[in-house]
Enzyme design. Sequence first.
Site: not given
Length: 570
Positions: A19-20, A22, A42, A139
């Site tokens: 789903i993502g 980085g 993750k 962040d």
Amino acid sequence: MSERGDRLIGGRYRLAARIGSGGMGTVWRAWDELVGREVAVKQPRLPGDPEDDAHQRAANRLYREARAAARVDHPAAVAIHDVVVEDGLPWIVMELIRGESLDDILRRGPLKPADTARIGFAVVGALHAAHSAGIVHRDVKPANVLLGPPPLSTSLERGDPHGRVVLTDFGIAHIQGEESLTASGEFVGSLEFIAPERMAGQGAGPASDLWSLGVLLYAAVEGWSPFRRATVESTLAAILSDEPPEPGQAGDLGPLITQLLAKDPERRPDAAKSAAVLEAVAEGWTVPVVTDTPRECQPPSASREFAGYTETVRSGPPSSVTARSETAGPPPAEPMPSPTEPDHRSGRRRRPSLRLFAASVAGAVLLTGGIWLGISFRGGDPRAEAQSRGDASPSASASASPSSPTVNGWTIHTEKDMDAILSVPAGTPLLDRNDSGADHRNPSRTVIYGDETVQLRLTREEAVPTPINNWADEVTLSHTDDWADTLSSPTTFNGYTAMELDTEYGVKEEKFRVMQLLIVTDANEYYHLRVDMPKGTKDEKRGTSMFKGAIERLKVGKSMVGQVTLGSRP
């Protein structure tokens, strides 16, 4: 690992779909077979050999991310369920937030002050909880704020399109009292959201998070980030030296945003005072007055953290992702570059003096001459408000063809020969249609809509350099102008590999801007969308709105266009 897999992590978490992703990992939707619920997992992606110091620091950082996030007890902070060691690395199991990021929402246009305040109120609550636990997030940015769907009753009563607001990714958070896990000189953050004291080498404290919140609030109500510039160097200079323009659409949020963006961290309102203003604006109450009386700030940490989950911006040669300090001293403030009339070339050439300027800025930021790792920010553009309303019509007018329907102010053109559906603001005339023909070495088809000032073109290429980075280099290295600077951002378009490019360049005394999107479909079809516009005029706002709106409505490739043609409305 495929987009969909059934790998079992920790004996209980079965991965379902990616789903993502980085710079440091991939996030999966997974099923917890022990308790029967969906979770987010993750997966770490770490550099170097497992025996290397950098690899071990990154692994320690991931452990620290889980500990940091787990210590923050607030409804607006993502909940960490578990940490599973798999293949010697920590996989972080957290709650699955259904919804979209604030960054995605802002792509459709700016928000109203009350909606922005509601989001900001939740974020500052999570920050206050983190600061109380001795944790600085470091962040805070729209991509790290997720908005879930609201309960049905809330949606009906308030017309609110979003429910819970969640601050995610404590991946570079600093836990006070713990030893720094990074090498000397390493630094991370999303550049345009980093506070000036961090740029000056003072490290991060709670006030640094509140600066980032101020930038986030500004971007949310105005539709563009106040310190983002065309290059890393000019963005650094803007953060250190420039005062942002007064927010014009912030309403009662304006004074708070201005105070949060004070260069002196001691003059920024703390989390409690900020929360009081945000709640009042969100609820329509009388807004309390917050003075800029200096307050006692918690001393910032002096450590710098390892790279986090951010997109990398390139400024300079294609392989360049770092800036190295060579000299010290405060840099002069550089005005935001501004390019141009429509030019049908694309590319980048550095200013001769830019390297020296980069050195002076980096020297001011890293007083000890360290190396920047993972400095990044989104390579987008200021989003015009008209983008979300669909009213970004050009000055020239033309009637739409009877076969080209107009929906919400956008005319939909089916380009059959290109296997594409391209939408343009209603009234935008067709300027040119070109087929280079089979006799050419690299035949392509192009269609151009617009006027003398702003032009939108879509090209289907039959052959391009691969991988996509090489294609991007080709279209950004052909300038023969006085100067040119390009930001490039890897991205996706409807699941396809894509690259977004934003170039500013000059020809004599004139300045121009070209925004481009390169797309490679799963069937190896190549599409190139671009908008050319003058820089620093009202036509730039119109051009950026046209570019973003066209991307939002674009359909390319035989597979996608065929489905639209046979089925639903485009």
